[in-house]
Motif scaffolding. Structure first.
Motif, PDB file in Angstrom:
ATOM      1  N   GLU A 245      56.383  44.726  34.379  1.00  0.00           N
ATOM      2  CA  GLU A 245      55.875  43.706  35.300  1.00  0.00           C
ATOM      3  C   GLU A 245      54.361  43.657  35.155  1.00  0.00           C
ATOM      4  O   GLU A 245      53.721  44.624  34.753  1.00  0.00           O
ATOM      5  CB  GLU A 245      56.296  43.976  36.744  1.00  0.00           C
ATOM      6  CG  GLU A 245      55.606  45.123  37.425  1.00  0.00           C
ATOM      7  CD  GLU A 245      55.967  45.246  38.901  1.00  0.00           C
ATOM      8  OE1 GLU A 245      56.142  44.218  39.581  1.00  0.00           O
ATOM      9  OE2 GLU A 245      56.063  46.387  39.381  1.00  0.00           O
ATOM     10  N   PHE A 246      53.804  42.502  35.476  1.00  0.00           N
ATOM     11  CA  PHE A 246      52.360  42.292  35.354  1.00  0.00           C
ATOM     12  C   PHE A 246      51.775  41.965  36.719  1.00  0.00           C
ATOM     13  O   PHE A 246      52.427  41.332  37.541  1.00  0.00           O
ATOM     14  CB  PHE A 246      52.074  41.154  34.374  1.00  0.00           C
ATOM     15  CG  PHE A 246      52.520  41.465  32.972  1.00  0.00           C
ATOM     16  CD1 PHE A 246      51.686  42.155  32.105  1.00  0.00           C
ATOM     17  CD2 PHE A 246      53.783  41.096  32.528  1.00  0.00           C
ATOM     18  CE1 PHE A 246      52.098  42.461  30.816  1.00  0.00           C
ATOM     19  CE2 PHE A 246      54.209  41.397  31.244  1.00  0.00           C
ATOM     20  CZ  PHE A 246      53.361  42.087  30.387  1.00  0.00           C
ATOM     21  N   VAL A 247      50.551  42.439  36.928  1.00  0.00           N
ATOM     22  CA  VAL A 247      49.824  42.117  38.147  1.00  0.00           C
ATOM     23  C   VAL A 247      48.498  41.498  37.715  1.00  0.00           C
ATOM     24  O   VAL A 247      47.773  42.063  36.907  1.00  0.00           O
ATOM     25  CB  VAL A 247      49.616  43.354  39.048  1.00  0.00           C
ATOM     26  CG1 VAL A 247      48.901  44.483  38.337  1.00  0.00           C
ATOM     27  CG2 VAL A 247      48.878  42.977  40.319  1.00  0.00           C
ATOM     28  N   GLU A 248      48.225  40.303  38.227  1.00  0.00           N
ATOM     29  CA  GLU A 248      47.011  39.594  37.859  1.00  0.00           C
ATOM     30  C   GLU A 248      45.852  40.040  38.728  1.00  0.00           C
ATOM     31  O   GLU A 248      45.940  40.034  39.954  1.00  0.00           O
ATOM     32  CB  GLU A 248      47.231  38.079  38.009  1.00  0.00           C
ATOM     33  CG  GLU A 248      46.125  37.261  37.396  1.00  0.00           C
ATOM     34  CD  GLU A 248      46.439  35.787  37.474  1.00  0.00           C
ATOM     35  OE1 GLU A 248      46.122  35.169  38.510  1.00  0.00           O
ATOM     36  OE2 GLU A 248      47.007  35.265  36.494  1.00  0.00           O
ATOM     37  N   LEU A 249      44.761  40.442  38.062  1.00  0.00           N
ATOM     38  CA  LEU A 249      43.561  40.888  38.755  1.00  0.00           C
ATOM     39  C   LEU A 249      42.356  40.087  38.293  1.00  0.00           C
ATOM     40  O   LEU A 249      42.385  39.474  37.219  1.00  0.00           O
ATOM     41  CB  LEU A 249      43.308  42.377  38.492  1.00  0.00           C
ATOM     42  CG  LEU A 249      44.380  43.351  38.955  1.00  0.00           C
ATOM     43  CD1 LEU A 249      44.021  44.760  38.512  1.00  0.00           C
ATOM     44  CD2 LEU A 249      44.560  43.287  40.456  1.00  0.00           C
ATOM     45  N   ASN A 250      41.307  40.132  39.059  1.00  0.00           N
ATOM     46  CA  ASN A 250      40.064  39.464  38.703  1.00  0.00           C
ATOM     47  C   ASN A 250      39.586  39.974  37.351  1.00  0.00           C
ATOM     48  O   ASN A 250      39.503  41.180  37.123  1.00  0.00           O
ATOM     49  CB  ASN A 250      39.017  39.750  39.793  1.00  0.00           C
ATOM     50  CG  ASN A 250      37.705  39.098  39.519  1.00  0.00           C
ATOM     51  OD1 ASN A 250      37.066  39.328  38.506  1.00  0.00           O
ATOM     52  ND2 ASN A 250      37.269  38.274  40.467  1.00  0.00           N
ATOM     53  N   THR A 251      39.266  39.061  36.466  1.00  0.00           N
ATOM     54  CA  THR A 251      38.845  39.395  35.114  1.00  0.00           C
ATOM     55  C   THR A 251      37.653  40.341  35.100  1.00  0.00           C
ATOM     56  O   THR A 251      37.589  41.268  34.289  1.00  0.00           O
ATOM     57  CB  THR A 251      38.518  38.105  34.327  1.00  0.00           C
ATOM     58  OG1 THR A 251      39.683  37.282  34.316  1.00  0.00           O
ATOM     59  CG2 THR A 251      38.090  38.405  32.910  1.00  0.00           C
ATOM     60  N   GLU A 252      36.708  40.160  35.998  1.00  0.00           N
ATOM     61  CA  GLU A 252      35.511  41.008  36.030  1.00  0.00           C
ATOM     62  C   GLU A 252      35.859  42.468  36.300  1.00  0.00           C
ATOM     63  O   GLU A 252      35.242  43.377  35.746  1.00  0.00           O
ATOM     64  CB  GLU A 252      34.520  40.489  37.081  1.00  0.00           C
ATOM     65  CG  GLU A 252      33.252  41.291  37.190  1.00  0.00           C
ATOM     66  CD  GLU A 252      32.392  41.311  35.930  1.00  0.00           C
ATOM     67  OE1 GLU A 252      31.586  42.251  35.807  1.00  0.00           O
ATOM     68  OE2 GLU A 252      32.514  40.424  35.070  1.00  0.00           O
ATOM     69  N   LEU A 253      36.857  42.708  37.120  1.00  0.00           N
ATOM     70  CA  LEU A 253      37.245  44.079  37.442  1.00  0.00           C
ATOM     71  C   LEU A 253      37.836  44.809  36.246  1.00  0.00           C
ATOM     72  O   LEU A 253      37.760  46.033  36.160  1.00  0.00           O
ATOM     73  CB  LEU A 253      38.245  44.090  38.599  1.00  0.00           C
ATOM     74  CG  LEU A 253      37.730  43.544  39.919  1.00  0.00           C
ATOM     75  CD1 LEU A 253      38.868  43.417  40.911  1.00  0.00           C
ATOM     76  CD2 LEU A 253      36.619  44.422  40.465  1.00  0.00           C
ATOM     77  N   LEU A 254      38.419  44.057  35.334  1.00  0.00           N
ATOM     78  CA  LEU A 254      39.062  44.639  34.153  1.00  0.00           C
ATOM     79  C   LEU A 254      38.161  44.579  32.916  1.00  0.00           C
ATOM     80  O   LEU A 254      38.612  44.897  31.819  1.00  0.00           O
ATOM     81  CB  LEU A 254      40.375  43.909  33.863  1.00  0.00           C
ATOM     82  CG  LEU A 254      41.455  44.066  34.918  1.00  0.00           C
ATOM     83  CD1 LEU A 254      42.629  43.145  34.614  1.00  0.00           C
ATOM     84  CD2 LEU A 254      41.907  45.510  35.032  1.00  0.00           C
ATOM     85  N   ARG A 255      36.923  44.196  33.104  1.00  0.00           N
ATOM     86  CA  ARG A 255      36.019  44.026  31.961  1.00  0.00           C
ATOM     87  C   ARG A 255      35.873  45.348  31.219  1.00  0.00           C
ATOM     88  O   ARG A 255      35.445  46.350  31.764  1.00  0.00           O
ATOM     89  CB  ARG A 255      34.660  43.514  32.420  1.00  0.00           C
ATOM     90  CG  ARG A 255      33.751  43.185  31.259  1.00  0.00           C
ATOM     91  CD  ARG A 255      32.636  42.233  31.648  1.00  0.00           C
ATOM     92  NE  ARG A 255      31.795  42.708  32.698  1.00  0.00           N
ATOM     93  CZ  ARG A 255      30.508  43.015  32.546  1.00  0.00           C
ATOM     94  NH1 ARG A 255      29.915  42.882  31.391  1.00  0.00           N
ATOM     95  NH2 ARG A 255      29.803  43.422  33.575  1.00  0.00           N
ATOM     96  N   ASN A 256      36.236  45.298  29.947  1.00  0.00           N
ATOM     97  CA  ASN A 256      36.193  46.449  29.069  1.00  0.00           C
ATOM     98  C   ASN A 256      34.852  46.460  28.349  1.00  0.00           C
ATOM     99  O   ASN A 256      34.484  45.489  27.713  1.00  0.00           O
ATOM    100  CB  ASN A 256      37.359  46.326  28.077  1.00  0.00           C
ATOM    101  CG  ASN A 256      37.470  47.502  27.179  1.00  0.00           C
ATOM    102  OD1 ASN A 256      36.762  47.591  26.190  1.00  0.00           O
ATOM    103  ND2 ASN A 256      38.376  48.400  27.495  1.00  0.00           N
TER     104      ASN A 256
END
Length: 185
Positions: A165-176
């Motif tokens: 399953e996938f959970v959508e989060l704010n892109t900035e929080l996941l910035r690698n």
């Protein structure tokens, strides 16, 4: 009795594009690994593992150091190393180069539905799975071990056959952060 969630921070790798250990890079005077561990603990994780990297990084944040079982096996090898020592039913994983992740997002990722084996964070537009920002049920370890033994090294292909399953989060929080330039953008 097992606790519900153990967290693992993946700190191995060469950081060749970054030029130095990403776990120790600073944002607002705080090391990436320290920020991530703080947020994991704020969301309620009691046991934090640090997989790979220098053992001193784990000691610095009061975490348990886990040596990569198979050198140069990448994130998939780190995942298996963490699963093999996990003391809970769910393992929450974070790479050391997502310093903007917050406690609420860690909680969202860890909140895996009983019907699924894996819960993976995905960024909003473009929707991109972040396979290392994920929660894994211990029940999927045999599947992953078999996939690794057959030669697979990509986590996104190793999960074929598991319920994801996938959970959508704010892109900035996941910035690698892979380069110094990305840290400043």
């Amino acid at each position: 009795m097992k606790s519900r969630i153990t967290a693992a921070i993946f700190a191995g790798g060469d950081s060749s594009r970054f030029g130095s250990a990403k776990a120790n890079a600073l944002i607002d005077g705080e090391e990436f690994i320290v920020r991530i561990a703080r947020n994991l603990r704020q969301m309620g994780v009691e046991e934090v593992l640090v997989v790979g990297g220098p053992q001193g990084d784990a000691e610095k944040i009061g975490a348990r150091f886990v040596k990569d079982e198979i050198a140069k096996s990448g994130p998939f090898g780190a995942l298996l190393s963490a699963l093999h020592v996990c003391s809970s039913d769910v393992l929450l994983t974070m790479p050391c180069d997502v310093p903007f992740i917050d406690a609420q997002s860690c909680f969202e990722i860890a909140n895996i539905n009983q019907a699924f084996d894996v819960r993976v964070a995905t960024s909003k537009l473009p929707s991109t799975p972040q396979w290392l920002c994920s929660a894994w049920r211990m029940s999927c370890i045999s599947h992953l071990e078999n996939s690794f033994a057959s030669g697979e090294r990509a986590i996104h292909r190793a999960v074929i056959g598991l319920n994801v399953e996938f959970v959508e989060l704010n892109t900035e929080l996941l910035r690698n952060i892979n380069t110094i330039e990305e840290m400043n953008n």
